[in-house]
Design a protein around this motif. Structure first.
Motif, mmCIF file in Angstrom:
data_model
loop_
_atom_site.group_PDB
_atom_site.id
_atom_site.type_symbol
_atom_site.label_atom_id
_atom_site.label_comp_id
_atom_site.label_asym_id
_atom_site.label_seq_id
_atom_site.Cartn_x
_atom_site.Cartn_y
_atom_site.Cartn_z
ATOM 1 N N THR A 132 0.830 -1.213 0.000
ATOM 2 C CA THR A 132 0.000 0.000 0.000
ATOM 3 C C THR A 132 0.862 1.259 0.000
ATOM 4 O OG1 THR A 132 -1.740 -1.150 1.223
ATOM 5 C CG2 THR A 132 -1.814 1.251 1.220
ATOM 6 N N THR A 133 1.884 1.274 0.852
ATOM 7 C CA THR A 133 2.795 2.422 0.907
ATOM 8 C C THR A 133 3.517 2.606 -0.422
ATOM 9 O OG1 THR A 133 3.140 2.049 3.279
ATOM 10 C CG2 THR A 133 4.741 3.448 2.145
ATOM 11 N N GLY A 134 3.919 1.496 -1.044
ATOM 12 C CA GLY A 134 4.600 1.569 -2.336
ATOM 13 C C GLY A 134 3.732 2.203 -3.403
ATOM 14 N N VAL A 138 4.447 5.866 -5.411
ATOM 15 C CA VAL A 138 4.600 6.054 -6.859
ATOM 16 C C VAL A 138 3.498 6.949 -7.430
ATOM 17 C CG1 VAL A 138 5.811 3.863 -7.178
ATOM 18 C CG2 VAL A 138 3.334 3.934 -7.467
ATOM 19 N N ILE A 139 2.338 7.018 -6.746
ATOM 20 C CA ILE A 139 1.253 7.860 -7.253
ATOM 21 C C ILE A 139 1.465 9.326 -6.884
ATOM 22 C CG2 ILE A 139 -1.212 8.379 -7.031
ATOM 23 C CD1 ILE A 139 -1.677 5.372 -6.675
ATOM 24 N N LEU A 233 12.847 1.611 -8.582
ATOM 25 C CA LEU A 233 13.551 1.647 -7.306
ATOM 26 C C LEU A 233 12.609 1.319 -6.147
ATOM 27 C CD1 LEU A 233 16.066 2.274 -5.600
ATOM 28 C CD2 LEU A 233 15.385 4.686 -5.650
ATOM 29 N N ILE A 234 11.458 1.975 -6.119
ATOM 30 C CA ILE A 234 10.495 1.726 -5.046
ATOM 31 C C ILE A 234 9.970 0.297 -5.114
ATOM 32 C CG2 ILE A 234 8.218 2.368 -4.143
ATOM 33 C CD1 ILE A 234 8.821 5.243 -5.074
ATOM 34 N N GLY A 235 9.671 -0.173 -6.326
ATOM 35 C CA GLY A 235 9.182 -1.538 -6.482
ATOM 36 C C GLY A 235 10.192 -2.567 -6.014
ATOM 37 N N SER A 236 11.449 -2.332 -6.327
ATOM 38 C CA SER A 236 12.515 -3.259 -5.914
ATOM 39 C C SER A 236 12.668 -3.277 -4.390
ATOM 40 C CB SER A 236 13.841 -2.861 -6.573
ATOM 41 O OG SER A 236 13.722 -2.916 -7.986
ATOM 42 N N LEU A 237 12.579 -2.106 -3.766
ATOM 43 C CA LEU A 237 12.692 -2.029 -2.305
ATOM 44 C C LEU A 237 11.532 -2.767 -1.622
ATOM 45 C CD1 LEU A 237 13.820 1.695 -1.833
ATOM 46 C CD2 LEU A 237 15.189 -0.372 -1.454
ATOM 47 N N VAL A 238 10.315 -2.588 -2.187
ATOM 48 C CA VAL A 238 9.157 -3.281 -1.618
ATOM 49 C C VAL A 238 9.314 -4.795 -1.773
ATOM 50 C CG1 VAL A 238 6.676 -3.667 -1.861
ATOM 51 C CG2 VAL A 238 7.585 -1.338 -1.908
#
Length: 243
Positions: A132-134, A138-139, A233-238
């Motif tokens: 959810t945070t991810g 990104v939005i 980047l955000i997707g990979s961290l999640v």
């Protein structure tokens, strides 16, 4: 399939059939013209209750079908009396309908304590919170960062020639683009991201010749690459957090 899920699907199917399958353009037009005087409005509300009753198959229970019929009538009447028939009004209308369905589902569910326990575990799950945070990152924040980072180029283009594009189209495209990239990363479909880059490159190919058109293309390319990079980047961290 457990009873809770079955009831939810039955209620949702009845609503979809009522609002989107059996409702014709002629019905909608008649309701918009006559509003509370339209007999289609009453028939539409009765149909919502009838389909709910038939799909639930709880033949001795009438409270939920009647409640859905009555609330469907007043929600639709509110929509008809709204000043504009736009996306915002449509979304509010559907949200209210779904809220009524959720209350009906809660009333019909015999395992309410178990449902509460499941919801509590769901909202305290690191998996759910990370995803959810991810999506929210990104939005919203990523779009804000890209807008600030590319502001000087946007102003440079605007000074030479007014941009001929739909209002806020770039922002909306960027949001859906980042949501899609984030989803592809979570589902381990990294290769599909390349197709997105290729598709966007093709769309801009004819605009990249000379003058201001070339600057616009370069500006879009910069924003796109930033959007892709931050989303990846955000997707990979999640993924690291939840897998």
């Amino acid at each position: 399939m457990n009873d809770s899920l079955l009831i939810a699907l039955q209620l949702l199917l009845a609503h979809v059939l009522t609002d989107f399958v059996f409702q014709t353009k002629a019905w909608v037009s008649h309701k918009q013209q006559l509003k509370a005087k339209s007999w289609f409005l009453y028939f539409h509300a009765i149909l919502a209750g009838l389909l709910t009753y038939l799909l639930l198959q709880q033949w001795t229970s009438f409270l939920v079908p009647i409640g859905i019929a009555v609330t469907h009538f007043f929600i639709d009447l509110w929509k008809l009396r709204a000043k504009e028939d736009n996306l915002k009004v449509f979304l509010i209308d559907q949200f209210l309908h779904v809220l009524v369905l959720a209350l009906a589902w809660w009333y019909l569910n015999a395992e309410q304590v178990e449902v509460l326990k499941g919801l509590k575990e769901f909202f305290t799950s690191p998996y759910f919170l990370a995803i959810t945070t991810g999506y929210l990152l990104v939005i919203f924040p990523v779009g804000f960062i890209i807008g600030k980072a590319t502001k000087k180029w946007q102003e440079e283009i605007a000074e030479e020639e007014a941009l001929s594009s739909l209002e806020s189209a770039g922002r909306v495209i960027g949001i859906f683009e980042r949501i899609l990239i984030f989803t592809l990363i979570l589902t381990d479909n990294f290769g599909a991201i390349g197709f997105l880059i290729g598709a966007k490159s093709i769309l801009r190919f004819g605009d990249s010749k000379t003058g201001n058109a070339r600057k616009q293309t370069e500006y879009v390319l910069i924003g796109t690459l930033m959007s892709f990079a931050l989303s990846i980047l955000i997707g990979s961290l999640v993924r690291v957090l939840i897998f």
